[in-house]
Design an enzyme around this catalytic site. Structure first.
Site, mmCIF file in Angstrom:
data_model
loop_
_atom_site.group_PDB
_atom_site.id
_atom_site.type_symbol
_atom_site.label_atom_id
_atom_site.label_comp_id
_atom_site.label_asym_id
_atom_site.label_seq_id
_atom_site.Cartn_x
_atom_site.Cartn_y
_atom_site.Cartn_z
ATOM 1 N N HIS A 1 -7.471 9.302 6.005
ATOM 2 C CA HIS A 1 -7.572 8.061 6.536
ATOM 3 C C HIS A 1 -7.488 8.746 8.315
ATOM 4 O O HIS A 1 -7.028 9.825 8.166
ATOM 5 C CB HIS A 1 -5.672 8.485 6.525
ATOM 6 C CG HIS A 1 -5.854 7.456 5.307
ATOM 7 N ND1 HIS A 1 -4.390 7.961 4.335
ATOM 8 C CD2 HIS A 1 -5.960 5.753 4.933
ATOM 9 C CE1 HIS A 1 -3.974 6.943 3.627
ATOM 10 N NE2 HIS A 1 -5.182 5.930 3.231
ATOM 11 N N ALA B 161 -11.820 3.699 4.629
ATOM 12 C CA ALA B 161 -13.521 3.779 4.585
ATOM 13 C C ALA B 161 -14.060 3.242 5.289
ATOM 14 O O ALA B 161 -15.335 3.396 6.513
ATOM 15 C CB ALA B 161 -13.266 2.406 3.544
ATOM 16 N N SER B 162 -12.728 3.276 6.880
ATOM 17 C CA SER B 162 -12.599 3.526 8.367
ATOM 18 C C SER B 162 -14.170 4.924 8.279
ATOM 19 O O SER B 162 -13.231 6.467 8.082
ATOM 20 C CB SER B 162 -12.391 3.242 9.247
ATOM 21 O OG SER B 162 -11.278 2.243 9.000
ATOM 22 N N ASP C 229 0.962 -1.493 -0.188
ATOM 23 C CA ASP C 229 0.079 -0.559 0.252
ATOM 24 C C ASP C 229 0.468 1.515 -0.126
ATOM 25 O O ASP C 229 1.805 1.396 0.650
ATOM 26 C CB ASP C 229 -0.928 -0.212 1.561
ATOM 27 C CG ASP C 229 -3.007 0.495 0.993
ATOM 28 O OD1 ASP C 229 -2.519 1.205 0.232
ATOM 29 O OD2 ASP C 229 -2.727 0.835 1.960
ATOM 30 N N ASN D 112 -10.397 0.329 1.181
ATOM 31 C CA ASN D 112 -9.552 -0.108 1.750
ATOM 32 C C ASN D 112 -9.634 0.623 3.390
ATOM 33 O O ASN D 112 -10.560 1.842 3.245
ATOM 34 C CB ASN D 112 -8.072 0.442 1.445
ATOM 35 C CG ASN D 112 -7.306 0.033 0.597
ATOM 36 O OD1 ASN D 112 -7.906 -0.150 -0.270
ATOM 37 N ND2 ASN D 112 -5.901 1.054 0.386
HETATM 38 P P1 13P Z 1 -8.861 3.590 7.404
HETATM 39 O O1 13P Z 1 -8.036 3.742 8.625
HETATM 40 O O2 13P Z 1 -9.516 5.278 7.231
HETATM 41 O O3 13P Z 1 -9.323 2.854 7.370
HETATM 42 O O4 13P Z 1 -7.673 3.751 5.731
HETATM 43 C C1 13P Z 1 -6.948 2.757 5.316
HETATM 44 C C2 13P Z 1 -6.644 2.964 4.020
HETATM 45 O O5 13P Z 1 -7.311 3.071 3.437
HETATM 46 C C3 13P Z 1 -5.680 1.866 3.659
HETATM 47 O O6 13P Z 1 -4.782 2.400 2.640
#
Ligand code: 13P
Length: 296
Positions: free
Chosen positions: A195, A225-226, A81, A245
């Site tokens: 993020h 996405a969290s 990533d 993600n």
């Molecule tokens: P989050 O930690 O906000 O879920 O984001 C994850 C991400 O985009 C990893 O590349």
């Protein structure tokens, strides 16, 4: 089983689904994610963070995830990533990563394209264990800047923190040219996503996503996405977002379980095996629920 990320995500979009990617800092979490994928019969992506990949242990983790992915009953990709260091990218592909986010989003437009092309060239120059050079690797690229830390998440109210606000939206007018000239096979977009933990409710710019999706046929990727409600993730899916993600939500769940379960498991004869079982269950349940939401 082994799979090519672009084909996996394109096939998911064609059947109206999307594929989640989960950041794995360790083998226990990765095993749980793969078990969840097998339980649901759906494909999954294991993401390795760049700070993990920059260490010797991280490279060994990638090799271990390669074995885990190949032995799985469903398609599993192992992705490096947010990488911009060529040496780490080449080493990670040698260790077993089959896809990379070549992340030049902090650079200018031309420099971003140049970075992705440099990664393609490095893949061609380095046949890797497969000897197939760039043909063995799938590249995602990112256009627009995503605010926040990939490995740490602070909420509004945490000492010294205000939560994360969006920055640097993807410019739809640049998308076609960027994809064509960089050769990116998937495109990560900045449409109000961040993020970590959002400051207030996420404000996704649907108008921007619609315009991006009209400009390209490559699958789009939604990072951060969290914290985005499930109905919005499903709406994004209808606008070409085929890969989603997750990191923070998975970490939060695992850490909460460890906090609650460590003391009772210490009292139960220093029961590390039992504690790892609770860790596995937490990650597996989160991954399975997410897989079902996006994959159905
Ligand atoms: P989050 O930690 O906000 O879920 O984001 C994850 C991400 O985009 C990893 O590349």
């Amino acid at each position: 089983m082994r799979a090519k990320l672009d084909e996996l995500v394109t096939a998911a979009l064609q059947r109206g689904a999307a594929v989640p990617a989960f950041t794995c800092y360790d083998f226990t979490t990765a095993t749980a994610v793969v078990e969840a994928a097998e339980e649901t019969g759906l494909p999954v992506i294991l993401n390795v963070a760049p700070k993990t990949a920059a260490t010797r242990a991280g490279q060994r983790l990638i090799t271990a995830l390669r074995g885990l992915a190949d032995g799985a009953a469903v398609p599993v990709c192992v992705q490096l990533d947010h990488a911009s260091d060529l040496a780490v990218i080449v080493e990670s592909v040698r260790s077993g990563a089959d896809c990379v986010l070549a992340d030049g989003s902090a650079l200018g437009f031309e420099e971003n394209i140049a970075l992705v092309r440099e990664v393609w060239a490095a893949m061609d120059a380095d046949g890797g264990p497969s000897g197939r050079g760039s043909a063995a690797v799938v590249l995602e690229a990112e256009l627009g800047g995503l605010a926040g830390d990939e490995d740490k998440a602070f909420a509004a109210g945490d000492p010294g923190h205000a939560g994360q606000e969006a920055a640097g939206l993807t410019d739809p007018a640049q998308v076609r040219d960027f994809v064509e000239r960089s050769g990116a096979q998937l495109l990560a977009v900045a449409i109000g996503n961040v993020h970590g933990k959002y400051k207030g409710a996420p404000q996704i710019r649907w108008d921007v996503l619609e315009r991006i999706s009209a400009e390209t046929d490559v699958p789009l990727v939604l990072h951060g996405a969290s914290g985005i409600p499930a109905d919005e993730l499903l709406k994004a899916r209808t606008l070409g977002v085929g890969k989603v993600n997750f990191n923070t939500e998975l970490r939060t769940g695992i850490l909460a379980t460890l906090e609650a379960e460590t003391t009772p498991h210490r009292a139960d004869g220093e029961n590390l095996q039992g504690l790892l079982g609770r860790w596995n269950a937490t990650a597996r349940e989160f991954a399975a629920a997410t897989l079902r939401t996006l994959g159905d």
